[in-house]
Write a protein that holds these residues in place. Structure first.
Motif, PDB file in Angstrom:
ATOM      1  N   THR A  45       0.831  -1.217   0.000  1.00  0.00           N
ATOM      2  CA  THR A  45       0.000   0.000   0.000  1.00  0.00           C
ATOM      3  C   THR A  45       0.862   1.262   0.000  1.00  0.00           C
ATOM      4  OG1 THR A  45      -0.144  -0.161   2.407  1.00  0.00           O
ATOM      5  CG2 THR A  45      -1.994  -1.037   1.159  1.00  0.00           C
ATOM      6  N   VAL A  48      -0.621   4.078  -1.894  1.00  0.00           N
ATOM      7  CA  VAL A  48      -2.067   4.238  -1.784  1.00  0.00           C
ATOM      8  C   VAL A  48      -2.406   5.244  -0.689  1.00  0.00           C
ATOM      9  CG1 VAL A  48      -4.251   3.026  -1.408  1.00  0.00           C
ATOM     10  CG2 VAL A  48      -2.324   1.819  -2.457  1.00  0.00           C
ATOM     11  N   GLU A  49      -3.255   6.200  -1.019  1.00  0.00           N
ATOM     12  CA  GLU A  49      -3.709   7.162  -0.013  1.00  0.00           C
ATOM     13  C   GLU A  49      -4.766   6.514   0.879  1.00  0.00           C
ATOM     14  OE1 GLU A  49      -2.900  10.488   0.640  1.00  0.00           O
ATOM     15  OE2 GLU A  49      -1.189   9.978  -0.652  1.00  0.00           O
ATOM     16  N   PRO A  50      -4.792   6.835   2.161  1.00  0.00           N
ATOM     17  CA  PRO A  50      -5.833   6.270   3.035  1.00  0.00           C
ATOM     18  C   PRO A  50      -7.202   6.914   2.776  1.00  0.00           C
ATOM     19  CG  PRO A  50      -4.427   7.774   4.286  1.00  0.00           C
ATOM     20  CD  PRO A  50      -3.836   7.669   2.915  1.00  0.00           C
ATOM     21  N   THR A  51      -8.264   6.162   3.031  1.00  0.00           N
ATOM     22  CA  THR A  51      -9.635   6.687   2.954  1.00  0.00           C
ATOM     23  C   THR A  51     -10.204   6.728   4.362  1.00  0.00           C
ATOM     24  OG1 THR A  51     -10.038   5.823   0.739  1.00  0.00           O
ATOM     25  CG2 THR A  51     -11.981   6.232   2.089  1.00  0.00           C
ATOM     26  N   TYR A  52     -10.622   7.913   4.792  1.00  0.00           N
ATOM     27  CA  TYR A  52     -11.239   8.024   6.112  1.00  0.00           C
ATOM     28  C   TYR A  52     -12.738   8.277   6.001  1.00  0.00           C
ATOM     29  CZ  TYR A  52      -6.392   8.434   7.529  1.00  0.00           C
ATOM     30  OH  TYR A  52      -5.044   8.197   7.723  1.00  0.00           O
ATOM     31  N   HIS A  53     -13.141   8.598   4.800  1.00  0.00           N
ATOM     32  CA  HIS A  53     -14.538   8.937   4.571  1.00  0.00           C
ATOM     33  C   HIS A  53     -14.859   8.504   3.154  1.00  0.00           C
ATOM     34  CE1 HIS A  53     -18.102  11.125   3.761  1.00  0.00           C
ATOM     35  NE2 HIS A  53     -18.087  11.808   4.886  1.00  0.00           N
ATOM     36  N   ALA A  54     -15.870   7.640   2.996  1.00  0.00           N
ATOM     37  CA  ALA A  54     -16.094   6.987   1.709  1.00  0.00           C
ATOM     38  C   ALA A  54     -16.403   7.955   0.578  1.00  0.00           C
ATOM     39  CB  ALA A  54     -17.212   5.967   1.836  1.00  0.00           C
ATOM     40  N   LEU A  55     -17.028   9.095   0.873  1.00  0.00           N
ATOM     41  CA  LEU A  55     -17.417   9.980  -0.222  1.00  0.00           C
ATOM     42  C   LEU A  55     -16.731  11.325  -0.199  1.00  0.00           C
ATOM     43  CD1 LEU A  55     -20.149   8.052   0.227  1.00  0.00           C
ATOM     44  CD2 LEU A  55     -20.794   9.454  -1.702  1.00  0.00           C
ATOM     45  N   GLN A  58     -15.713  13.546  -3.217  1.00  0.00           N
ATOM     46  CA  GLN A  58     -16.567  13.209  -4.356  1.00  0.00           C
ATOM     47  C   GLN A  58     -17.895  13.953  -4.252  1.00  0.00           C
ATOM     48  OE1 GLN A  58     -16.718   8.908  -5.183  1.00  0.00           O
ATOM     49  NE2 GLN A  58     -15.099   8.723  -3.673  1.00  0.00           N
ATOM     50  N   LEU A  60     -19.067  15.037  -0.990  1.00  0.00           N
ATOM     51  CA  LEU A  60     -19.171  15.760   0.275  1.00  0.00           C
ATOM     52  C   LEU A  60     -17.978  16.652   0.500  1.00  0.00           C
ATOM     53  CD1 LEU A  60     -20.308  12.855   2.612  1.00  0.00           C
ATOM     54  CD2 LEU A  60     -21.728  14.676   1.732  1.00  0.00           C
ATOM     55  N   GLU A  61     -18.217  17.763   1.167  1.00  0.00           N
ATOM     56  CA  GLU A  61     -17.129  18.606   1.630  1.00  0.00           C
ATOM     57  C   GLU A  61     -17.472  18.968   3.075  1.00  0.00           C
ATOM     58  OE1 GLU A  61     -20.300  21.286   0.412  1.00  0.00           O
ATOM     59  OE2 GLU A  61     -19.486  19.442  -0.406  1.00  0.00           O
TER      60      GLU A  61
ATOM     61  N   LYS B 379      -2.877   1.310   7.903  1.00  0.00           N
ATOM     62  CA  LYS B 379      -2.825   0.264   6.873  1.00  0.00           C
ATOM     63  C   LYS B 379      -4.241  -0.058   6.373  1.00  0.00           C
ATOM     64  CE  LYS B 379      -0.732  -3.002   4.528  1.00  0.00           C
ATOM     65  NZ  LYS B 379       0.446  -2.815   3.676  1.00  0.00           N
ATOM     66  N   SER B 381      -6.873   1.746   6.509  1.00  0.00           N
ATOM     67  CA  SER B 381      -7.472   2.876   5.796  1.00  0.00           C
ATOM     68  C   SER B 381      -6.950   2.955   4.356  1.00  0.00           C
ATOM     69  CB  SER B 381      -7.174   4.183   6.538  1.00  0.00           C
ATOM     70  OG  SER B 381      -7.710   4.111   7.845  1.00  0.00           O
ATOM     71  N   ARG B 382      -5.723   2.496   4.149  1.00  0.00           N
ATOM     72  CA  ARG B 382      -5.187   2.428   2.778  1.00  0.00           C
ATOM     73  C   ARG B 382      -5.842   1.288   1.994  1.00  0.00           C
ATOM     74  NH1 ARG B 382      -0.478   5.714   2.548  1.00  0.00           N
ATOM     75  NH2 ARG B 382       0.601   5.927   4.539  1.00  0.00           N
ATOM     76  N   ARG B 384      -8.694   0.168   2.512  1.00  0.00           N
ATOM     77  CA  ARG B 384     -10.063   0.626   2.246  1.00  0.00           C
ATOM     78  C   ARG B 384     -10.131   1.346   0.891  1.00  0.00           C
ATOM     79  NH1 ARG B 384     -13.885   4.420   6.202  1.00  0.00           N
ATOM     80  NH2 ARG B 384     -15.753   4.210   4.920  1.00  0.00           N
ATOM     81  N   THR B 385      -9.131   2.143   0.592  1.00  0.00           N
ATOM     82  CA  THR B 385      -9.066   2.830  -0.703  1.00  0.00           C
ATOM     83  C   THR B 385      -9.077   1.814  -1.843  1.00  0.00           C
ATOM     84  OG1 THR B 385      -7.773   4.576   0.347  1.00  0.00           O
ATOM     85  CG2 THR B 385      -7.724   4.488  -2.070  1.00  0.00           C
ATOM     86  N   GLN B 388     -12.499   0.268  -2.223  1.00  0.00           N
ATOM     87  CA  GLN B 388     -13.416   1.198  -2.879  1.00  0.00           C
ATOM     88  C   GLN B 388     -13.110   1.296  -4.379  1.00  0.00           C
ATOM     89  OE1 GLN B 388     -13.349   5.497  -2.007  1.00  0.00           O
ATOM     90  NE2 GLN B 388     -15.554   5.379  -1.794  1.00  0.00           N
ATOM     91  N   LEU B 435     -17.524  -0.098   3.548  1.00  0.00           N
ATOM     92  CA  LEU B 435     -16.186   0.462   3.369  1.00  0.00           C
ATOM     93  C   LEU B 435     -16.154   1.380   2.152  1.00  0.00           C
ATOM     94  CD1 LEU B 435     -14.101  -2.749   4.155  1.00  0.00           C
ATOM     95  CD2 LEU B 435     -14.141  -0.652   5.527  1.00  0.00           C
ATOM     96  N   ALA B 436     -16.871   0.985   1.084  1.00  0.00           N
ATOM     97  CA  ALA B 436     -16.884   1.772  -0.149  1.00  0.00           C
ATOM     98  C   ALA B 436     -17.961   2.854  -0.122  1.00  0.00           C
ATOM     99  CB  ALA B 436     -17.099   0.851  -1.351  1.00  0.00           C
TER     100      ALA B 436
END
Lengths: 97, 488
Positions: A45, A48-55, A58, A60-61, B379, B381-382, B384-385, B388, B435-436
């Motif tokens: 990874t 790969v950037e982490p996702t903390y919020h699914a949207l 895209q 949401l702001e 890890k 959270s990555r 998760r990307t 998605q 998650l997505a």
């Protein structure tokens, strides 16, 4: 650090306590679940950037509202579920000796 | 069972419009049904009293005076999962720590139901703080599956699913963090919809995993689920994560044909570990979709096998932070052993939380703690990307995915309680949608020879709930599933 010590340390952080008997039961499943998490190490990874919020980004702001006082609960209602109150405050055990 | 209780929300509303049923008759029929079946199912924590009949009678009077706008849910009984707050009605989250909590406000979803003049028929049982897949983690009592009382209704919205399936209410609210609407919907043979993250306000939904939680409906028909979503969806000032996106007309999708739609099936979801009866039922349903003019295509979701680990790191991390608020100070349980403030915190939490909640707080605290944060939470959270991206890529080529909701049929009470990891693994097909952030719907597609329901899951792109409802309704109409008799 032994698994038992580790669990006791985490419990202290989480403000929980496990008595000797429940600790015996708890430690093996705790370790088993953490072992299961190890599989994520197989994935690269690095880029790969982490996702903390699914949207986020895209749809949401972070919306900001005007900083104005709105309606709030009357004091009696806000305190209505408190285990102990005194003089319109939440009451807790003595903190300073 | 009174015939009234077998009607859908739409049929009930139509009957009222024709004046062939009064609101009072509807309320009385459901109260009677609850009286008859609830002692076997234990689907509710709190049941409405006779005052709902007075409310119903009042609506009848207003209707007679032409002083009532007939909303989609006006005068119809709705169940509310007990982790969604209701003003002046006890809300326990299935936990001892909130056993005596009477919220001073309504969740936005509840406020919208009330604005529609729906009748709140009670608070439904759930796993403590929505943590579980069987409703056995409720501090009150387990709920039973109405098709087989020895089996679980699924969880965590097991009370809502059981109540809807057994016709104790025509529809109910649930919440879904990793499958908690869809899995019990599958186990109880009803329709359950987890909307896109942010489609329905989370204000007043007691927080578990804030980046995953979503309120949604459980109902007996696809149209009823669409009606509920229509009432509940929309932006809410009180929830900054609620989406500003326009709310579609979901009901206009009901009855539209699905010809030419491309349906993706991830091969790895149909492989080992899937119950053979579920596999057959899903494959048969795919053939029905083909007969309706859909094109079935194989798609890849390569990171699926990492989803459960990713989910349980992120969900427990968020839970450990969210549940830090239960400290015995402002509301909820306070231990009588409180010599110091620190002791009061520890004793209140240790005595107030059940085993599974403690386990998740512990795991979440660990994965967020200094020295482990990067290896676990960051890890996950990555990853998760990547999960998605799998979805977004697959859903660029096909309109929706069709998969099983659960790997197994409803299991027996006690069967998995001693093995938490096995319980977690039963969420394998549902956690990825959370998650997505994509919408996902579970609907019954078959009953097995042993008369247990099989759930089919439809997963779509963000904010395409209408498409899921269109396909689900087309399937429902084509399948004309005949349900076996209820056990109660």
């Amino acid at each position: 650090m032994s698994a038992k010590k580790q669990v006791e340390k985490v419990a202290a952080l989480a403000k929980l306590r496990f008595e000797a008997e429940s600790l015996e039961r708890f430690v093996p499943t705790f370790e088993q679940i953490l072992d299961y998490f190890e599989q994520l190490k197989q994935i690269d990874t690095e880029a790969v950037e982490p996702t903390y919020h699914a949207l986020f980004g895209q749809e949401l702001e972070t919306p900001l509202r005007v900083d104005e006082c709105g309606e709030s609960l009357p004091m009696e209602e806000a305190l209505g579920n408190a285990p102990e109150t005194k003089n319109g405050h939440f009451r807790v055990p003595k903190v300073i000796e | 069972m009174n015939e009234v209780c077998s009607l859908s929300l739409k049929q009930l509303r139509d009957a009222v419009k024709r004046r062939s049923l009064s609101f009072r008759e509807i309320a009385e029929a459901y109260l009677e049904r609850i009286d008859e079946a609830e002692r076997h199912l234990r689907a509710f924590v709190t049941v409405a009293d006779g005052s709902v009949v007075d409310q119903a009678a009042d609506l009848d009077d207003r209707l007679a005076r032409r002083d009532l706008r007939l909303g989609y849910l006006t005068g119809l009984p709705i169940g509310i999962k007990d982790n969604i707050v209701t003003k002046d009605v006890r809300t326990t989250c299935g936990s001892r720590i909130l056993d005596n909590w009477v919220p001073p406000y309504d969740a936005t979803a509840v406020r919208k139901l009330k604005a529609n003049e729906a009748l709140l028929f009670g608070k439904t049982n759930c796993d403590e703080f929505a943590m579980g897949s069987s409703t056995e983690n409720s501090a009150h009592y387990p709920t039973r599956n109405p098709w087989d009382l020895d089996r679980v209704p699924g969880g965590s919205s097991g009370g809502s699913a059981s109540a809807v399936a057994a016709r104790l209410v025509p529809a109910a609210l649930g919440s879904d963090t990793g499958g908690s609407i869809r899995q019990p919907a599958a186990f109880c043979g009803v329709v359950g919809l987890k909307p896109t993250y942010g489609r329905i306000s989370r204000y007043g939904l007691v927080a578990f995993g804030s980046s995953l939680d979503q309120i949604g409906p459980l109902a007996n028909t696809v149209r009823d689920a669409a009606v509920m979503l229509q009432v509940l969806a929309g932006r809410d000032q009180a929830d900054s994560t609620s989406a500003n996106t326009t709310v579609d007309n979901y009901l206009s999708q009901i009855g539209k044909d699905v010809h030419g739609l491309r349906v993706g099936v991830p091969a790895e979801w149909m492989g080992s570990g899937l119950d053979p009866e579920i596999k057959t039922a899903v494959q048969d349903t795919l053939k029905v979709l083909e007969s309706l003019g859909c094109r079935i295509e194989e798609v890849l979701l390569p990171h699926t096998s990492y989803a459960v680990a990713t989910y349980y790191i992120i969900a427990t991390a968020e839970a450990s932070a969210n549940l830090a608020r239960y400290d015995g100070v402002k509301y909820g349980y306070r231990s009588s052993r409180k010599d110091s403030l620190a002791q009061m915190y520890e004793n209140s939490r240790t005595e107030g939380f059940g085993d599974e909640v403690k386990r998740r707080i512990m795991i979440g605290t660990y994965v967020l703690s200094s020295g482990y944060y990067d290896a676990y939470y960051l890890k996950a959270s990555r990853v998760r990307t990547l999960i998605q991206q799998d979805y977004l890529t697959a859903l660029e080529s096909v309109g929706l995915l069709v998969v099983p909701t659960t790997p197994t049929l409803p299991f027996k009470l006690g069967e998995k309680t001693s093995d938490p990891l096995a319980m977690y693994l039963s969420d394998v097909f549902t956690v990825t949608a959370n998650l997505a952030g994509v919408p996902a719907l579970s609907m019954p597609c078959s009953f097995t020879e042993s008369k247990l329901p099989v759930g089919l899951q439809l997963i779509g792109p963000h904010f395409k709930e209408g498409r899921l409802l269109r396909v689900a309704h087309a399937l429902e109409s084509e399948l004309q599933l005949s349900k076996p008799p209820l056990a109660v």
